[in-house]
Design a protein around this motif. Structure first.
Motif, PDB file in Angstrom:
ATOM      1  N   VAL A  44       0.867  -1.182   0.000  1.00 20.40           N
ATOM      2  CA  VAL A  44       0.000   0.000   0.000  1.00 20.40           C
ATOM      3  C   VAL A  44       0.901   1.228   0.000  1.00 20.40           C
ATOM      4  N   ILE A  45       0.803   2.009  -1.081  1.00 19.01           N
ATOM      5  CA  ILE A  45       1.657   3.191  -1.241  1.00 19.01           C
ATOM      6  C   ILE A  45       0.866   4.414  -0.803  1.00 19.01           C
ATOM      7  N   ARG A  46       1.371   5.062   0.222  1.00 12.10           N
ATOM      8  CA  ARG A  46       0.765   6.283   0.754  1.00 12.10           C
ATOM      9  C   ARG A  46       1.824   7.380   0.776  1.00 12.10           C
ATOM     10  N   PRO A  47       1.419   8.621   1.078  1.00  6.64           N
ATOM     11  CA  PRO A  47       2.414   9.710   1.079  1.00  6.64           C
ATOM     12  C   PRO A  47       3.612   9.400   1.969  1.00  6.64           C
ATOM     13  N   GLY A  74      10.842 -11.913   5.682  1.00  5.94           N
ATOM     14  CA  GLY A  74      11.381 -11.472   4.396  1.00  5.94           C
ATOM     15  C   GLY A  74      10.381 -10.691   3.582  1.00  5.94           C
ATOM     16  N   LEU A  75       9.101 -11.093   3.658  1.00 12.52           N
ATOM     17  CA  LEU A  75       8.065 -10.363   2.932  1.00 12.52           C
ATOM     18  C   LEU A  75       7.842  -8.983   3.519  1.00 12.52           C
ATOM     19  N   LEU A  76       7.784  -8.878   4.839  1.00 11.96           N
ATOM     20  CA  LEU A  76       7.523  -7.593   5.479  1.00 11.96           C
ATOM     21  C   LEU A  76       8.685  -6.630   5.288  1.00 11.96           C
ATOM     22  N   ARG A  77       9.890  -7.150   5.171  1.00  9.56           N
ATOM     23  CA  ARG A  77      11.063  -6.272   5.010  1.00  9.56           C
ATOM     24  C   ARG A  77      11.062  -5.534   3.688  1.00  9.56           C
ATOM     25  N   GLN A  78      10.270  -5.993   2.727  1.00 12.50           N
ATOM     26  CA  GLN A  78      10.230  -5.318   1.430  1.00 12.50           C
ATOM     27  C   GLN A  78       9.595  -3.936   1.517  1.00 12.50           C
ATOM     28  N   ALA A  79       8.749  -3.712   2.521  1.00 13.16           N
ATOM     29  CA  ALA A  79       8.113  -2.401   2.682  1.00 13.16           C
ATOM     30  C   ALA A  79       9.095  -1.430   3.325  1.00 13.16           C
ATOM     31  N   THR A  80       8.944  -0.155   3.000  1.00 14.51           N
ATOM     32  CA  THR A  80       9.853   0.847   3.567  1.00 14.51           C
ATOM     33  C   THR A  80       9.542   1.140   5.030  1.00 14.51           C
ATOM     34  N   HIS A  81       8.291   1.001   5.442  1.00 20.67           N
ATOM     35  CA  HIS A  81       7.889   1.258   6.823  1.00 20.67           C
ATOM     36  C   HIS A  81       7.187   0.000   7.352  1.00 20.67           C
ATOM     37  N   SER A  82       7.985  -0.913   7.895  1.00 20.32           N
ATOM     38  CA  SER A  82       7.439  -2.192   8.344  1.00 20.32           C
ATOM     39  C   SER A  82       7.870  -2.549   9.759  1.00 20.32           C
ATOM     40  N   HIS A  83       8.476  -1.597  10.487  1.00 18.00           N
ATOM     41  CA  HIS A  83       8.988  -1.931  11.824  1.00 18.00           C
ATOM     42  C   HIS A  83       7.849  -2.376  12.747  1.00 18.00           C
TER      43      HIS A  83
END
Length: 449
Positions: free
Chosen positions: A377-380, A414-423
């Motif tokens: 999901v791409i958001r601002p 590994g899947l969650l790490r692909q997002a820029t904000h996944s902490h």
């Protein structure tokens, strides 16, 4: 008086003797071609696959570029001669072995792969004889149902048939990949879901000038795509670029094969009933439908929809467009332009490709609300993983058997790490892993027993 020193004059014979006999020239290539005799497969799978020199006086000669050394008075010259591209000759066996190695890479522990490898040499030689003689015919497929994320049929071809799929893909795919746009994803090396998410993120920033102005997105999905593919249309597209008669016949054999003939259905019968009738390949009209699960089907899908990509780029002049299999997105500041583009795409796909858009999955919204694509999901200013995917990951880790928990958790990390904000999402998954008595590293990226 000036005295000049006279240097002694030395005569040099510039004729350099050959380092070896002319009949023992060395040939440089990629691998040794193996003739169809017993004992030919084992060395090819081993060290002889690595590049090296093979003496041309031996029976195993190397295909590729031949290099010959000829002595002259002034220098040593190399004469380069390109060997013509083979079709169904001796080089086919070498291609077949490479296809087998590609096919077994992720199927080494499967029962079908082990049965084939138990008699590897006679199986490969028999398959080579069928291909070279034009008598190859695909065998029986296995059909089963998966329930996540929704019930759907999966068709698995026999292992020997999957080798032939890799054989065809390895030979013809590069020419099609060169013609695809940079916004075509899936079943292309280096263009998976992460590539698609990053490219869409880049395009969103471009159309919104780094989120400083509003814009809209149109997300579309093709209805019952794999089941509704018209094989005649696809074969015509393959014939545009596959000009070798033998390879075109092989592509036609794979494409036109009906996997429903002699199919073996595995699993509970009630699972098959959960698949919607319009999404079942068993109900597809004759000459329509590709089985989900084969490498050839994924590649053929990209070949079919390449015309859609070219239409969006060159006819619609879409400045921002991206496709992953049968899902595609267009970005534009004007929603009116996007609605007009949707109508033209509907007409083009119905007339030229014989597929139709799914009205229930056609979305036109402002980009500021978030663009949901390939699980991201791409958001601002940030990109996150879809909420449903995170919830599924936590549920599956909490219910996974102890022997499979670490493997499942690391897959989701590994899947969650692909997002820029996944902490925050990784922290929730880490808590679920620790609740099962396992350890997680400090960055929430890997689980340990």
């Amino acid at each position: 008086m000036t005295v000049k020193a006279l240097m002694p004059v030395r005569e040099v014979n510039l004729v350099v003797p050959l380092a070896h006999e002319a009949t023992a020239m060395r040939t440089t290539g990629t691998a040794a071609t193996v003739q169809a005799w017993p004992g030919a497969v084992a060395p090819l799978i081993g060290a002889s696959l690595r590049p090296g020199n093979v003496d041309s006086t031996n029976a195993a000669r190397t295909p590729g570029i031949r290099t010959s050394t000829t002595a002259t008075r002034t220098t040593t010259t190399r004469a380069m001669r390109a060997v013509p591209e083979p079709s169904a000759d001796s080089d086919l066996f070498h291609r077949l072995v490479l296809a087998y190695l590609d096919c077994r890479r992720t199927k080494r522990n499967s029962t079908s792969a082990q049965e084939f490898e138990a008699h590897l040499e006679p199986n490969l030689l028999a398959l080579h004889a069928e291909l070279a003689g034009g008598t190859y015919s695909p065998g029986r497929s296995i059909c089963f149902v998966v329930t996540r994320p929704r019930p759907r049929e999966v068709w698995a071809a026999a292992f020997r048939d999957r080798i032939v799929h890799h054989l065809l893909y390895n030979h013809i795919a590069p020419r099609f990949h060169a013609a695809f746009t940079a916004d075509t994803c899936a079943c292309i090396p280096g263009r998976g879901t992460l590539y698609a998410a990053r490219r869409l993120d880049h395009q969103v920033r471009s159309v919104t000038s780094n989120w400083s102005r509003p814009a809209h997105y149109l997300k579309c999905d093709l209805a019952n795509f794999f089941v509704s593919i018209d094989k005649a249309v696809l074969l015509a597209q393959l014939a545009r670029r596959v000009t070798e008669p033998w390879w075109l016949r092989l592509a036609e054999t794979i494409l036109m094969h009906d996997p429903r003939q002699g199919v073996e259905v595995r699993g509970r019968a009630e699972l098959l009933q959960r698949v919607p009738p319009h999404k079942s390949l068993f109900n597809a009209p004759h000459g329509h439908g590709l089985p989900i699960g084969n490498l050839s089907s994924q590649f053929f899908a990209n070949v079919l929809l390449n015309d859609l990509d070219q239409f969006a780029k060159h006819r619609l002049r879409a400045p921002h467009y991206l496709r992953y299999v049968d899902d595609f997105v267009l970005l534009h500041p004007s929603p009116t332009w996007l609605n007009a583009a949707r109508r033209q795409i509907e007409a083009f796909t119905a007339e030229k490709l014989h597929v139709h858009l799914n009205p229930a999955k056609t979305i036109l919204q402002p980009i500021a609300r978030g663009v949901d694509f390939v699980g991201h999901v791409i958001r601002p200013w940030h990109r996150t993983t879809r909420r449903g995917t995170v919830a599924t990951a936590i549920t599956r880790v909490g219910a996974a058997p102890a022997s499979q928990l670490v493997q499942a958790a690391n897959s989701y990390f590994g899947l969650l790490r692909q997002a820029t904000h996944s902490h925050a999402d990784r922290a929730r998954l880490a808590n679920a892993v620790r609740d099962r008595g396992h350890c997680v590293n400090g960055t929430f990226t890997k689980a340990y027993p």
